[in-house]
Design a protein around this motif. Sequence first.
Motif, PDB file in Angstrom:
ATOM      1  N   SER A  62       0.855  -1.312   0.062  1.00 39.98           N
ATOM      2  CA  SER A  62       0.062   0.136   0.076  1.00 39.98           C
ATOM      3  C   SER A  62       0.805   1.258  -0.140  1.00 39.98           C
ATOM      4  CB  SER A  62      -0.825   0.117   1.256  1.00 39.98           C
ATOM      5  OG  SER A  62      -0.275   0.024   2.363  1.00 39.98           O
ATOM      6  N   THR A  63       2.077   1.016   0.477  1.00 39.64           N
ATOM      7  CA  THR A  63       3.017   2.366   0.474  1.00 39.64           C
ATOM      8  C   THR A  63       3.792   2.610  -0.909  1.00 39.64           C
ATOM      9  OG1 THR A  63       4.919   1.237   0.920  1.00 39.64           O
ATOM     10  CG2 THR A  63       3.463   1.948   2.944  1.00 39.64           C
ATOM     11  N   TYR A  64       3.377   1.725  -1.921  1.00 35.09           N
ATOM     12  CA  TYR A  64       4.123   1.921  -3.158  1.00 35.09           C
ATOM     13  C   TYR A  64       3.283   2.684  -4.229  1.00 35.09           C
ATOM     14  CZ  TYR A  64       7.987  -1.206  -1.834  1.00 35.09           C
ATOM     15  OH  TYR A  64       8.893  -1.684  -1.293  1.00 35.09           O
ATOM     16  N   ARG A  65       3.609   3.580  -4.945  1.00 33.43           N
ATOM     17  CA  ARG A  65       3.061   3.995  -6.230  1.00 33.43           C
ATOM     18  C   ARG A  65       3.205   2.780  -7.240  1.00 33.43           C
ATOM     19  NH1 ARG A  65       4.992   9.631  -5.367  1.00 33.43           N
ATOM     20  NH2 ARG A  65       4.903   9.708  -2.779  1.00 33.43           N
ATOM     21  N   MET A  66       2.275   2.569  -8.022  1.00 35.89           N
ATOM     22  CA  MET A  66       2.079   1.343  -9.012  1.00 35.89           C
ATOM     23  C   MET A  66       2.038   1.877 -10.385  1.00 35.89           C
ATOM     24  SD  MET A  66       2.884  -1.158  -7.104  1.00 35.89           S
ATOM     25  CE  MET A  66       2.726  -2.287  -8.135  1.00 35.89           C
ATOM     26  N   GLY A  67       2.669   1.408 -11.096  1.00 36.94           N
ATOM     27  CA  GLY A  67       2.270   1.853 -12.758  1.00 36.94           C
ATOM     28  C   GLY A  67       2.265   0.561 -13.586  1.00 36.94           C
ATOM     29  N   TRP A  68       1.805   1.064 -14.855  1.00 47.73           N
ATOM     30  CA  TRP A  68       2.026  -0.039 -15.803  1.00 47.73           C
ATOM     31  C   TRP A  68       2.743   0.660 -17.111  1.00 47.73           C
ATOM     32  CZ3 TRP A  68       0.303  -4.866 -15.681  1.00 47.73           C
ATOM     33  CH2 TRP A  68      -0.721  -5.294 -15.036  1.00 47.73           C
ATOM     34  N   PHE A  69       3.456  -0.067 -17.870  1.00 42.77           N
ATOM     35  CA  PHE A  69       4.232   0.229 -18.800  1.00 42.77           C
ATOM     36  C   PHE A  69       4.150  -0.793 -19.972  1.00 42.77           C
ATOM     37  CE2 PHE A  69       7.224   3.684 -17.425  1.00 42.77           C
ATOM     38  CZ  PHE A  69       6.703   3.767 -16.040  1.00 42.77           C
ATOM     39  N   ARG A  70       4.314  -0.347 -21.213  1.00 48.02           N
ATOM     40  CA  ARG A  70       4.288  -1.408 -22.237  1.00 48.02           C
ATOM     41  C   ARG A  70       5.374  -1.146 -23.108  1.00 48.02           C
ATOM     42  NH1 ARG A  70      -1.250   0.967 -25.324  1.00 48.02           N
ATOM     43  NH2 ARG A  70      -0.313   2.859 -26.317  1.00 48.02           N
ATOM     44  N   GLN A  71       5.875  -2.420 -23.838  1.00 53.63           N
ATOM     45  CA  GLN A  71       6.520  -2.465 -24.874  1.00 53.63           C
ATOM     46  C   GLN A  71       6.357  -3.082 -26.062  1.00 53.63           C
ATOM     47  OE1 GLN A  71      10.822  -3.311 -23.413  1.00 53.63           O
ATOM     48  NE2 GLN A  71      11.460  -2.402 -25.016  1.00 53.63           N
ATOM     49  N   ALA A  72       6.261  -2.404 -27.180  1.00 54.73           N
ATOM     50  CA  ALA A  72       5.967  -3.005 -28.384  1.00 54.73           C
ATOM     51  C   ALA A  72       7.238  -3.434 -29.170  1.00 54.73           C
ATOM     52  CB  ALA A  72       4.946  -2.195 -29.373  1.00 54.73           C
ATOM     53  N   THR A  73       7.085  -4.390 -30.039  1.00 53.83           N
ATOM     54  CA  THR A  73       8.395  -5.028 -30.633  1.00 53.83           C
ATOM     55  C   THR A  73       8.987  -3.956 -31.192  1.00 53.83           C
ATOM     56  OG1 THR A  73       7.429  -7.080 -30.965  1.00 53.83           O
ATOM     57  CG2 THR A  73       9.262  -6.637 -32.387  1.00 53.83           C
ATOM     58  N   GLY A  74      10.295  -3.719 -30.986  1.00 53.67           N
ATOM     59  CA  GLY A  74      11.182  -2.825 -31.701  1.00 53.67           C
ATOM     60  C   GLY A  74      11.057  -1.268 -31.308  1.00 53.67           C
ATOM     61  N   LYS A  75      10.302  -1.418 -30.132  1.00 53.21           N
ATOM     62  CA  LYS A  75      10.269   0.103 -29.708  1.00 53.21           C
ATOM     63  C   LYS A  75      10.460   0.212 -28.212  1.00 53.21           C
ATOM     64  CE  LYS A  75       6.504   1.562 -32.710  1.00 53.21           C
ATOM     65  NZ  LYS A  75       4.760   2.087 -32.707  1.00 53.21           N
ATOM     66  N   GLU A  76      10.551   1.450 -27.518  1.00 52.85           N
ATOM     67  CA  GLU A  76      11.028   1.775 -26.232  1.00 52.85           C
ATOM     68  C   GLU A  76      10.025   1.430 -25.505  1.00 52.85           C
ATOM     69  OE1 GLU A  76      14.822   2.518 -26.743  1.00 52.85           O
ATOM     70  OE2 GLU A  76      13.989   3.183 -24.974  1.00 52.85           O
ATOM     71  N   ARG A  77      10.186   0.764 -24.086  1.00 52.33           N
ATOM     72  CA  ARG A  77       8.879   0.805 -23.164  1.00 52.33           C
ATOM     73  C   ARG A  77       8.541   2.024 -22.776  1.00 52.33           C
ATOM     74  NH1 ARG A  77      10.389  -3.270 -18.238  1.00 52.33           N
ATOM     75  NH2 ARG A  77      10.825  -4.312 -20.206  1.00 52.33           N
ATOM     76  N   GLU A  78       7.338   2.125 -22.670  1.00 55.27           N
ATOM     77  CA  GLU A  78       6.363   3.536 -22.480  1.00 55.27           C
ATOM     78  C   GLU A  78       5.452   3.322 -21.504  1.00 55.27           C
ATOM     79  OE1 GLU A  78       4.270   4.569 -26.017  1.00 55.27           O
ATOM     80  OE2 GLU A  78       2.851   3.038 -25.757  1.00 55.27           O
ATOM     81  N   PHE A  79       5.409   4.675 -20.862  1.00 56.93           N
ATOM     82  CA  PHE A  79       4.523   4.741 -19.639  1.00 56.93           C
ATOM     83  C   PHE A  79       3.105   4.507 -20.224  1.00 56.93           C
ATOM     84  CE2 PHE A  79       2.828   6.172 -15.768  1.00 56.93           C
ATOM     85  CZ  PHE A  79       1.792   6.941 -16.086  1.00 56.93           C
ATOM     86  N   VAL A  80       2.107   3.835 -19.327  1.00 57.81           N
ATOM     87  CA  VAL A  80       0.641   3.786 -19.645  1.00 57.81           C
ATOM     88  C   VAL A  80      -0.136   4.210 -18.523  1.00 57.81           C
ATOM     89  CG1 VAL A  80      -1.206   2.163 -20.208  1.00 57.81           C
ATOM     90  CG2 VAL A  80       1.153   1.630 -21.005  1.00 57.81           C
ATOM     91  N   ALA A  81       0.122   3.991 -17.331  1.00 61.85           N
ATOM     92  CA  ALA A  81      -0.854   4.475 -16.397  1.00 61.85           C
ATOM     93  C   ALA A  81       0.071   4.536 -15.036  1.00 61.85           C
ATOM     94  CB  ALA A  81      -2.256   3.956 -16.514  1.00 61.85           C
TER      95      ALA A  81
END
Length: 121
Positions: A30-49
């Motif tokens: 509960s003390t952590y901020r949580m995030g989702w990222f995604r990485q498409a083939t051949g691309k950089e990992r990017e922030f989602v939410a």
Amino acid sequence: QVQLVESGGGLVQAGGSLRLSCAASGRTFSTYRMGWFRQATGKEREFVAAIRWSDMTYYADSVKGRFTISRDNAKNTVYLQMNSLKPEDTAVYYCAAANRGMYVRADYDYWGQGTQVTVSS
């Protein structure tokens, strides 16, 4: 130390929905901020939410209005509800935990192994 395990990925048609889950170990979830990222083939990992403890949420412009991040601290789980999916949402989706900050990749200290989401046209 936090261990993260994602689930819920799969193949879906454009316009469909999926809900990703990320189960976390540890008593301090509960003390952590949580995030989702995604990485498409051949691309950089990017922030989602991202979500702070239970109130503040933040989304990439590309998913705003279609994706919803939420968390259940009693279950040590964070979710990503994805609606109106598009082929360009196809990627490996990663869950991550941050001690401070939550807006950029460098803020995150712990990462899951990822789950594949494929959206067919």
